[in-house]
Design an enzyme around this catalytic site. Structure first.
Site, short mmCIF file in Angstrom:
data_model
loop_
_atom_site.label_atom_id
_atom_site.label_comp_id
_atom_site.label_asym_id
_atom_site.label_seq_id
_atom_site.Cartn_x
_atom_site.Cartn_y
_atom_site.Cartn_z
N ASN A 1 0.87 -1.17 0.00
CA ASN A 1 0.00 0.00 0.00
C ASN A 1 0.91 1.23 0.00
O ASN A 1 1.42 1.64 1.04
CB ASN A 1 -0.85 -0.08 1.28
CG ASN A 1 -1.80 1.07 1.44
OD1 ASN A 1 -1.71 2.08 0.75
ND2 ASN A 1 -2.71 0.92 2.37
N ARG B 1 -2.44 -1.82 -3.62
CA ARG B 1 -3.50 -0.81 -3.62
C ARG B 1 -3.17 0.16 -4.75
O ARG B 1 -2.09 0.74 -4.79
CB ARG B 1 -3.50 -0.08 -2.28
CG ARG B 1 -4.50 1.05 -2.21
CD ARG B 1 -4.40 1.75 -0.88
NE ARG B 1 -5.30 2.88 -0.81
CZ ARG B 1 -5.20 3.86 0.08
NH1 ARG B 1 -4.24 3.83 0.98
NH2 ARG B 1 -6.07 4.85 0.08
N HIS C 1 -10.33 6.10 -1.41
CA HIS C 1 -10.50 5.43 -0.11
C HIS C 1 -11.52 4.30 -0.21
O HIS C 1 -12.12 3.90 0.79
CB HIS C 1 -10.96 6.42 0.99
CG HIS C 1 -9.88 7.35 1.46
ND1 HIS C 1 -10.09 8.67 1.73
CD2 HIS C 1 -8.55 7.14 1.68
CE1 HIS C 1 -8.96 9.24 2.11
NE2 HIS C 1 -8.01 8.32 2.08
N ARG D 1 -3.18 18.55 1.66
CA ARG D 1 -3.98 18.86 0.45
C ARG D 1 -5.08 19.84 0.81
O ARG D 1 -5.64 19.78 1.90
CB ARG D 1 -4.61 17.57 -0.10
CG ARG D 1 -3.62 16.62 -0.71
CD ARG D 1 -4.32 15.36 -1.19
NE ARG D 1 -3.58 14.19 -0.79
CZ ARG D 1 -4.10 12.98 -0.62
NH1 ARG D 1 -5.39 12.78 -0.84
NH2 ARG D 1 -3.36 11.97 -0.25
N GLU E 1 -7.49 -1.40 5.15
CA GLU E 1 -7.47 -1.55 3.69
C GLU E 1 -6.70 -2.80 3.27
O GLU E 1 -7.07 -3.47 2.30
CB GLU E 1 -6.80 -0.31 3.07
CG GLU E 1 -7.65 0.93 3.19
CD GLU E 1 -6.86 2.22 3.27
OE1 GLU E 1 -5.68 2.19 3.71
OE2 GLU E 1 -7.41 3.27 2.91
#
Ligand code: ADP
Length: 412
Positions: free
Chosen positions: A18, A99, A187, A248, A388
């Site tokens: 990931n 991912r 996500h 961000r 995840e």
């Protein structure tokens, strides 16, 4: 060259990778229902002083931290490859699951990496310049060094694939839609995990209700879910959209692009760097991208106070927007580093949301949940620890089971 089957590989174990913009997380999983996580680790601070690899045993105890010579992502990836080869050996795993931030309009479901898939990812790498080139480079590295080891791509966009068209359209000239410019949302692996977990802890009926999922970490987004399907999400064509994040900006007035071009001669690349690396909590506070630091300083530093207040306010606004899109809220879920760990931020976000049927319970919130709304609350508020990597591991095992002789991508 025709790839050979992979008899040497142990198909009962898979590795998940990931890769973020400044970190690469990895974990080893053993087959099972659910798959069991073994060793896991992370390379942190890529491209910054003090790059290091740390790993934990299955119980989560930190076993070792190793400094890595300063360098970019390529150096870090090669270090990880060598470290994994020595520590676990690639014969000991059946496949690697990655991912991948976005597969464009053609790739959504988890699938084996093929040359055609890689071509498409290269083609659309401008969709996510912060993520895709690094993710492709990582796959290429394994292809080069272990050409017979199967790799699987798991896309962060899949969860949002069936959003209604009205939520996907971006209000710019229609011709860009044909080039794939639309709201993708990200996500998605986390959201998929949260929905499965919600069904497990709250029951299938609750998971079919009107749900707002708030994944709040360094990257932060929210998703609106109804009847088990994502109907809207705060991130857009790129992961820079939506709520303000650690560095961000989230949503901005689009007029700023030309304003800064005129006033500062700002180029597209400089604008890109500003909104991805110099904005959000860091930009407003001028000191830190980490909410923990800002919460500590907010009493003495107005810039820190502004950053914290802005974050909570914008997340609250998105919850309200999604309540309108869903026609109410039955369940609100907090997840991610901030959502799971900061009682203070959860409390400020939920303040004043009584009109949505949310009656927050401060004691439960301080105790860390899992339910943090009052018994009498019409809407339930929960904390769910997201994972995840577990979603990636499950997908890889599913694909390994379904394809007896899953083969690696032939090297170009
Ligand atoms: P990523 O998006 O990189 O996967 P995580 O979900 O791990 O990030 O979240 C990391 C962020 O969570 C940190 O930068 C920090 O701001 C925040 N965080 C972690 N613990 C706390 C806490 N107790 N209070 C506030 N923020 C926290």
């Amino acid at each position: 060259m025709t790839p050979k089957p992979t008899p040497a590989q142990d198909r009962s174990r898979v590795l998940t990778i990931n890769g973020g913009s400044s970190s690469i997380k990895f974990a080893l999983y053993q087959t099972g229902d659910p798959p069991r996580r073994g060793l896991q680790g992370k390379i942190d601070r890529i491209g910054l002083p003090g790059t290091s690899l740390a790993f934990h045993d299955p119980a989560g105890n930190q076993r070792e931290t190793q400094a890595i010579a300063a360098g970019d992502r390529v150096v870090a990836s090669q270090f990880l490859y060598d470290w994994l080869a020595k520590r676990i050996g690639f014969d000991a795993i059946g496949a690697i699951g990655h991912r991948i931030v976005n597969g464009g309009a053609r790739y959504y479901e988890p699938q084996p990496v093929t040359e055609a898939l890689l071509d498409e990812l290269r083609h659309i790498s401008g969709y996510a310049p912060e993520h895709l080139p690094a993710e492709i480079a990582m796959i290429d590295l394994f292809n080069e060094r272990m050409p017979r080891l199967p790799q699987v791509a798991c896309f962060d966009t899949a969860f949002h694939r069936n959003m209604p068209r009205v939520a996907k359209i971006l209000p710019i000239p229609r011709r860009y839609q044909a080039d794939g410019v639309e709201r993708y949302g990200f996500h998605g692996l986390s959201y998929a995990f949260l929905m499965e977990e919600l069904a497990r802890v709250a029951g299938a009926e609750a998971a079919l209700g009107k749900i707002v999922l708030a994944h709040l970490g360094n990257g932060a987004s929210l998703a609106a879910v109804r009847d088990g399907k994502g109907i809207d999400t705060s991130m857009g064509f790129t992961p820079a959209a939506g709520v303000p994040m650690s560095t961000r900006s989230g949503d901005l007035d689009p007029g700023l692009v030309s304003y800064f071009a005129h006033t500062e001669n700002m180029t597209a690349q400089q604008f890109h760097i500003m909104i991805n690396h110099e904005s959000g909590l860091l930009g407003v506070s001028e000191t830190s991208s980490d909410l923990r630091d800002l919460l500590e300083r907010e009493g003495t530093d107005i810039r820190a106070a502004d950053a914290v207040a802005m974050f909570c306010y914008q997340v609250k606004k998105w919850i309200g927007a999604f309540a309108a899109a869903l026609g109410g809220i039955d369940t609100l879920v907090f997840a991610g580093g901030i959502g799971e760990n900061s009682a203070e931020i959860r409390s400020r976000i939920c303040e004043g949301l009584d009109f949505l049927g949310i009656r927050f319970d401060e004691m439960r919130n301080t105790a860390g949940g899992p339910v943090i709304s009052a018994d009498a609350s019409r809407a339930k508020v929960r904390i769910i620890h997201t994972d995840e990597d577990a979603v990636i591991a499950r997908a890889v095992f599913r694909i390994l089971d379904a394809t007896e002789t899953l083969q690696a991508t032939p090297p170009p």
